[in-house]
Write an enzyme that holds these catalytic residues in place. Structure first.
Site, PDB file in Angstrom:
ATOM      1  N   TYR A 141       0.828  -1.212   0.000  1.00 17.25           N
ATOM      2  CA  TYR A 141       0.000   0.000   0.000  1.00 17.25           C
ATOM      3  C   TYR A 141       0.864   1.264   0.000  1.00 17.25           C
ATOM      4  O   TYR A 141       0.382   2.342  -0.334  1.00 17.25           O
ATOM      5  CB  TYR A 141      -0.941   0.030   1.209  1.00 17.25           C
ATOM      6  CG  TYR A 141      -2.030  -1.028   1.187  1.00 17.25           C
ATOM      7  CD1 TYR A 141      -2.213  -1.848   0.073  1.00 17.25           C
ATOM      8  CD2 TYR A 141      -2.874  -1.213   2.266  1.00 17.25           C
ATOM      9  CE1 TYR A 141      -3.196  -2.820   0.046  1.00 17.25           C
ATOM     10  CE2 TYR A 141      -3.867  -2.183   2.242  1.00 17.25           C
ATOM     11  CZ  TYR A 141      -4.013  -2.987   1.134  1.00 17.25           C
ATOM     12  OH  TYR A 141      -4.996  -3.936   1.115  1.00 17.25           O
ATOM     13  N   ASP A 224      -3.390 -17.944   2.294  1.00 17.34           N
ATOM     14  CA  ASP A 224      -4.580 -18.628   1.756  1.00 17.34           C
ATOM     15  C   ASP A 224      -5.088 -19.672   2.746  1.00 17.34           C
ATOM     16  O   ASP A 224      -6.294 -19.808   2.971  1.00 17.34           O
ATOM     17  CB  ASP A 224      -4.304 -19.233   0.371  1.00 17.34           C
ATOM     18  CG  ASP A 224      -2.896 -19.773   0.216  1.00 17.34           C
ATOM     19  OD1 ASP A 224      -2.092 -19.689   1.167  1.00 17.34           O
ATOM     20  OD2 ASP A 224      -2.585 -20.313  -0.865  1.00 17.34           O
ATOM     21  N   ASP A 248      -5.221  -6.464   6.066  1.00 18.95           N
ATOM     22  CA  ASP A 248      -6.424  -5.739   5.653  1.00 18.95           C
ATOM     23  C   ASP A 248      -7.524  -6.752   5.315  1.00 18.95           C
ATOM     24  O   ASP A 248      -8.660  -6.672   5.798  1.00 18.95           O
ATOM     25  CB  ASP A 248      -6.065  -4.890   4.418  1.00 18.95           C
ATOM     26  CG  ASP A 248      -7.182  -3.953   4.019  1.00 18.95           C
ATOM     27  OD1 ASP A 248      -8.164  -3.843   4.770  1.00 18.95           O
ATOM     28  OD2 ASP A 248      -7.068  -3.326   2.944  1.00 18.95           O
ATOM     29  N   ASP A 252     -10.859  -8.124   7.901  1.00 21.43           N
ATOM     30  CA  ASP A 252     -12.261  -7.989   7.504  1.00 21.43           C
ATOM     31  C   ASP A 252     -12.957  -9.348   7.503  1.00 21.43           C
ATOM     32  O   ASP A 252     -14.128  -9.456   7.867  1.00 21.43           O
ATOM     33  CB  ASP A 252     -12.383  -7.333   6.125  1.00 21.43           C
ATOM     34  CG  ASP A 252     -12.484  -5.823   6.244  1.00 21.43           C
ATOM     35  OD1 ASP A 252     -12.216  -5.298   7.344  1.00 21.43           O
ATOM     36  OD2 ASP A 252     -12.844  -5.164   5.252  1.00 21.43           O
TER      37      ASP A 252
END
Ligand code: NAD
Length: 357
Positions: A141, A224, A248, A252
């Site tokens: 990011y 994963d 991130d 969530d």
């Protein structure tokens, strides 16, 4: 010594939920004599309307001087037409950057009284108590990027994922210290079967654990696999440490496990000061109706007491009061089920304060 808190309500339900959290803090202060003081500042769309910018310098200056920051939420349709630099959400990124907030902490705990709200089967959800430690100022990011270039006649774009040893050491130490206060188990999540940056990440995490935290149990998981394990075996995890982008996405996913965004707190920690906020947004659909659930912000305030103000007892008392309030059946609309005691935001705040007595 007095402890100074900057409160930034922001937009939408931000004011309602921060008001609720401050009321709970004031009650806790009466009991634990913490000598808390407060100062209110603007950010987000509200700040844009007053000053033409989403993050006024005055707000940043006050935050720099504060012992901690309690943040509500920003955003709303009325500001969606603004150019990206002026949009309310810029305030959060601006604060993270200017205050050097390098860790994002997201606890996800499913209390027994709330287990039916989880999308997971109760026997899988039971015992879920994860602390996600996400690196917040590095990685892809913040890496170099190219929006568009033509190579061999084809348009392409790219973003660079890069981590340095000191960046990984710093976040690893934070995760190890958090594990010391919890169950002594850290899972480091990476993609070291593919990415060089992940291989450096893994090497560094191992070195820090071996040299500085031999008593902490460390394991590693590919991102994963971790995404799958959150859904099938969430109670395996204690502290999860990971990079900015993986964190991130995983945080969530983990947030969904609890069943309501109105319940989950978070912290963004820096060297100088730290910011505490609910994970939900400004909920324009219910703003001003007084029905927003204040629990995520109340629990963010409890995190603030623990991580910034060294007031562990008061933090525990607030968390216990929230649990008991839920066990006694108090519910705002977002988590209401037949037979429960339906309350609005103020009613929930009052019930928490009563349980704190
Ligand atoms: P949201 O979290 O605001 O709302 C999603 C849904 O959850 C809505 O139905 C809302 O009513 C409900 N909800 C959220 N918090 C609640 C609470 N405390 N009590 C009861 N119900 C609650 O997400 P969104 O709708 O995607 O975004 C709305 C605005 O918030 C957008 O402008 C977005 O950019 C912004 N946003 C801000 C932050 C932040 O300030 N950190 C985070 C996420 C979204």
């Amino acid at each position: 010594m007095a402890k100074h808190i900057v409160v930034i309500p922001g937009d939408g339900i931000g004011k309602e939920v921060t008001d609720g959290a401050v009321e709970v803090l004031k009650k806790a202060d009466d009991i634990y004599h913490m000598d808390l003081s407060y100062e209110w500042k603007d950010a987000g769309g509200t700040a844009y309307d007053k000053y033409g910018v989403p993050l006024p310098e005055d707000t940043v200056d006050a935050c720099r001087k504060a012992d901690a920051i309690l943040f509500g939420a920003v955003g709303g349709d009325q500001w969606d037409h603004l150019e990206p630099a002026l949009r309310p959400e810029k305030a959060i990124l601006g604060l993270r950057k200017s205050l050097g907030l390098y860790v994002n902490l997201r606890p996800v705990k499913i209390a027994d009284s709330m287990i039916e709200y989880s999308p997971l089967k109760p026997e899988i959800a039971k015992g879920t108590d994860i602390m996600i430690v996400r690196e917040l100022v590095g990685g892809i990011y913040f890496g170099k990027r190219c929006e568009s270039e033509i190579v061999d006649g084809a348009e392409q774009a790219w973003d660079v994922e890069k981590y340095s040893v000191p960046e990984v050491e710093r976040i690893t130490r934070f995760a190890m210290e958090a594990a010391k206060k919890r169950h002594g188990h850290v899972t480091s999540v990476d993609k070291s079967n593919v990415l060089a940056s992940s291989r450096l990440w893994r090497r560094t995490v191992i070195k820090v654990q071996e040299e500085e935290y031999p008593d902490i149990r460390l394991d590693h998981m590919y991102v994963d696999n971790c995404a799958q394990q959150f859904a099938i075996h969430p109670s395996f995890f204690d502290v999860v440490v990971t990079s900015n982008m993986f964190g991130d996405i995983l945080s969530d996913e983990a947030a969904v496990l609890s069943g309501s965004v109105g319940m989950l707190p978070s912290a963004s920690i820096g060297e100088e000061t730290s910011l505490y906020e609910p994970i939900h947004g400004s909920a324009p659909d219910i703003a001003g109706k007084g029905i927003a659930n204040p629990i995520a912000t109340v629990l963010s305030a409890a995190m603030m007491l623990r991580y910034s103000l060294n007031e562990d007892k008061a933090a525990e008392a607030i968390e216990k009061a929230v649990n008991e309030t839920l066990e006694d059946g108090f519910r705002t609309g977002d988590i209401y089920r037949d037979g429960m005691k339906k309350v609005n935001g103020e009613g929930m705040t009052e019930a928490i304060i009563d349980h704190l007595k």
